[in-house]
Design an enzyme around this catalytic site. Structure first.
Site, PDB file in Angstrom:
ATOM      1  CE1 TYR A 159      -4.096   2.746   0.954  1.00 51.52           C
ATOM      2  CE2 TYR A 159      -2.345   3.365   2.315  1.00 51.52           C
ATOM      3  CZ  TYR A 159      -3.167   3.319   1.901  1.00 51.52           C
ATOM      4  OH  TYR A 159      -4.077   4.297   2.013  1.00 51.52           O
ATOM      5  CE  LYS A 163      -3.734   4.898  -1.563  1.00 55.75           C
ATOM      6  NZ  LYS A 163      -4.507   5.449  -2.022  1.00 55.75           N
TER       7      LYS A 163
HETATM    8  N1  LIG Z   1      -8.716   5.616   5.751  1.00 53.65           N
HETATM    9  C1  LIG Z   1      -7.315   5.482   6.028  1.00 53.65           C
HETATM   10  O1  LIG Z   1      -7.024   5.598   6.967  1.00 53.65           O
HETATM   11  C2  LIG Z   1      -7.268   5.858   4.582  1.00 53.65           C
HETATM   12  C3  LIG Z   1      -5.792   6.936   5.438  1.00 53.65           C
HETATM   13  C4  LIG Z   1      -5.010   7.015   4.284  1.00 53.65           C
HETATM   14  C5  LIG Z   1      -6.032   7.090   2.898  1.00 53.65           C
HETATM   15  N2  LIG Z   1      -6.367   6.661   2.888  1.00 53.65           N
HETATM   16  C6  LIG Z   1      -7.601   6.601   1.223  1.00 53.65           C
HETATM   17  O2  LIG Z   1      -8.272   7.542   1.074  1.00 53.65           O
HETATM   18  C7  LIG Z   1      -9.489   7.091   0.018  1.00 53.65           C
HETATM   19  C8  LIG Z   1     -10.887   5.891   0.015  1.00 53.65           C
HETATM   20  O3  LIG Z   1     -10.604   4.709   1.206  1.00 53.65           O
HETATM   21  P1  LIG Z   1     -11.135   4.991   2.230  1.00 53.65           P
HETATM   22  O4  LIG Z   1     -10.485   4.562   3.597  1.00 53.65           O
HETATM   23  O5  LIG Z   1     -12.920   5.817   2.498  1.00 53.65           O
HETATM   24  O6  LIG Z   1     -11.932   3.611   2.373  1.00 53.65           O
HETATM   25  P2  LIG Z   1     -13.316   2.324   2.381  1.00 53.65           P
HETATM   26  O7  LIG Z   1     -14.110   2.802   2.736  1.00 53.65           O
HETATM   27  O8  LIG Z   1     -13.137   1.057   2.555  1.00 53.65           O
HETATM   28  O9  LIG Z   1     -13.514   2.767   1.328  1.00 53.65           O
HETATM   29  C9  LIG Z   1     -12.976   2.180  -0.730  1.00 53.65           C
HETATM   30  C10 LIG Z   1     -14.075   2.853  -2.107  1.00 53.65           C
HETATM   31  O10 LIG Z   1     -13.899   2.977  -2.982  1.00 53.65           O
HETATM   32  C11 LIG Z   1     -14.202   1.717  -3.786  1.00 53.65           C
HETATM   33  N3  LIG Z   1     -12.968   0.439  -4.040  1.00 53.65           N
HETATM   34  C12 LIG Z   1     -12.140   0.055  -4.093  1.00 53.65           C
HETATM   35  N4  LIG Z   1     -11.665  -1.109  -4.894  1.00 53.65           N
HETATM   36  C13 LIG Z   1     -11.831  -0.692  -5.855  1.00 53.65           C
HETATM   37  C14 LIG Z   1     -11.934  -1.363  -6.985  1.00 53.65           C
HETATM   38  N5  LIG Z   1     -11.182  -2.335  -7.698  1.00 53.65           N
HETATM   39  N6  LIG Z   1     -13.184  -1.049  -8.129  1.00 53.65           N
HETATM   40  C15 LIG Z   1     -14.047   0.808  -7.845  1.00 53.65           C
HETATM   41  N7  LIG Z   1     -13.604   0.444  -6.984  1.00 53.65           N
HETATM   42  C16 LIG Z   1     -13.586   0.105  -5.840  1.00 53.65           C
HETATM   43  C17 LIG Z   1     -15.070   1.384  -3.047  1.00 53.65           C
HETATM   44  O11 LIG Z   1     -16.252   0.976  -3.737  1.00 53.65           O
HETATM   45  P3  LIG Z   1     -16.464  -0.957  -3.852  1.00 53.65           P
HETATM   46  O12 LIG Z   1     -16.409  -1.796  -2.782  1.00 53.65           O
HETATM   47  O13 LIG Z   1     -17.762  -0.649  -3.989  1.00 53.65           O
HETATM   48  O14 LIG Z   1     -16.060  -1.028  -5.173  1.00 53.65           O
HETATM   49  C18 LIG Z   1     -14.947   2.221  -1.749  1.00 53.65           C
HETATM   50  O15 LIG Z   1     -16.054   2.560  -2.010  1.00 53.65           O
HETATM   51  C19 LIG Z   1      -8.752   5.861  -0.170  1.00 53.65           C
HETATM   52  O16 LIG Z   1      -8.277   5.592  -1.452  1.00 53.65           O
HETATM   53  C20 LIG Z   1      -7.747   5.019   0.698  1.00 53.65           C
HETATM   54  O17 LIG Z   1      -5.934   4.448   0.234  1.00 53.65           O
HETATM   55  C21 LIG Z   1      -7.837   5.840   3.219  1.00 53.65           C
END
Ligand SMILES: NC(=O)c1ccc[n+]([C@@H]2O[C@H](COP(=O)([O-])OP(=O)(O)OC[C@H]3O[C@@H](n4cnc5c(N)ncnc54)[C@H](OP(=O)(O)O)[C@@H]3O)[C@@H](O)[C@H]2O)c1
Length: 267
Positions: A159, A163
């Site tokens: 990951y 990133k």
């Molecule tokens: N949570 C954290 O601690 C954190 C920290 C830093 C950065 N981020 C980043 O923030 C972003 C959003 O993450 P989140 O925390 O909101 O996580 P989340 O609630 O798990 O959301 C992830 C989203 O990505 C979509 N997704 C995943 N795989 C996919 C695929 N193959 N095709 C289409 N859509 C896909 C999922 O939709 P479906 O499952 O419906 O496809 C979901 O809407 C990510 O890029 C993550 O790396 C998160």
């Protein structure tokens, strides 16, 4: 360049079915009256969000069901999106992670992570950048990266690497297009309270100051894109950690991160 004017514009959000993507979509609709192109795999969730936002905020939403780990679906997202309306903002937010030892990550799952976090993002940027430049409307792209792109993160190695790729790529490309009326923003949050962390042992950090709430994180992200920031890390604690990490040897940063993750993940 002037700030972006998101009001009544078409904005595409990938990963809009949950977490940060869903919250950004809600805030864009409610506060800016942006029309939205909502992308993810879980169409039931996207359809429900579309119905809610069209009713409550009076905006137009278009749902695109797509698996962004599939190159065919990624290209279809672009074609379908530009047929919907004049796309002005693109938020590349969808992402997946693997918590745990890298050697325990199945190879197919690694390839899926790379395709989603890196290839789909670069492909969509490669398609939307010339499109937005041609439109001459001063649009913008925001890539949701992570603080993990700026630090070594044991037990999230794939990951962190994925990133780091998109952060470096986006900042480099931002410079290439800066005279062409297009801004590219990298948003790099620390931990956020979403499905990604809730579904993992990082629940350990729940209700601590190490997990930012999704509402404030989404609001910070939209402001960063609107004001055309190059790289933005939300949260004073995150920025302090980053500053500290730059003052000490990188091995020490990796070791501190390993200790924290070991406790959280029980590895
Ligand atoms: N949570 C954290 O601690 C954190 C920290 C830093 C950065 N981020 C980043 O923030 C972003 C959003 O993450 P989140 O925390 O909101 O996580 P989340 O609630 O798990 O959301 C992830 C989203 O990505 C979509 N997704 C995943 N795989 C996919 C695929 N193959 N095709 C289409 N859509 C896909 C999922 O939709 P479906 O499952 O419906 O496809 C979901 O809407 C990510 O890029 C993550 O790396 C998160």
């Amino acid at each position: 360049m002037k700030d972006m004017t998101l009001n009544s514009r078409w904005v595409l959000v990938t990963g809009a079915s949950s977490g940060l993507g869903k919250e950004m979509a809600c805030q864009l609709a409610r506060q800016y009256k942006s029309n939205l192109i909502l992308v993810a795999r879980r169409t039931d969730k996207l359809d429900a969000l579309k119905a809610e936002l069209e009713k409550e905020a009076g905006v137009c939403c278009h749902v695109i069901a797509a698996d962004l780990s599939s190159p065919v679906d990624v290209d279809r997202v672009y074609e379908e999106a530009i047929a919907v309306g004049d796309v002005y903002g693109v938020i590349l937010n969808a992402g997946v992670t693997h918590f745990g030892r890298h050697v325990e990550l199945d190879w197919a799952a690694f390839q899926g992570l790379l395709a989603t976090n890196v290839t789909s993002v670069i492909r969509l940027m490669s398609l939307f950048s010339p499109y937005l430049i041609r439109k001459k409307q001063g649009g913008g792209i925001m890539v949701i990266s992570s603080m993990a792109s700026l630090l070594p993160v044991p037990y999230q190695a794939a990951y962190a690497g994925s990133k780091a790729f998109v952060t470096n790529f986006s900042q480099s490309m931002r410079q290439e297009v800066r005279d062409e009326n297009l801004s590219i923003t990298v948003f790099a949050p620390g931990g956020i309270d979403t499905e990604m962390t809730r579904g993992s042992k990082l629940k350990y950090f729940e209700n601590t100051m190490f997990l930012q709430d999704v509402q404030s994180c989404a609001s910070d992200a939209i402001t960063a894109m609107k004001t055309r920031r190059s790289l933005y890390v939300p949260g004073a604690l995150n920025r302090l950690q980053l500053l500290f990490s730059r003052l000490v040897p990188r091995n020490m940063v990796a070791s501190i991160a390993q200790t924290a993750y070991r406790k959280a993940l029980d590895v």
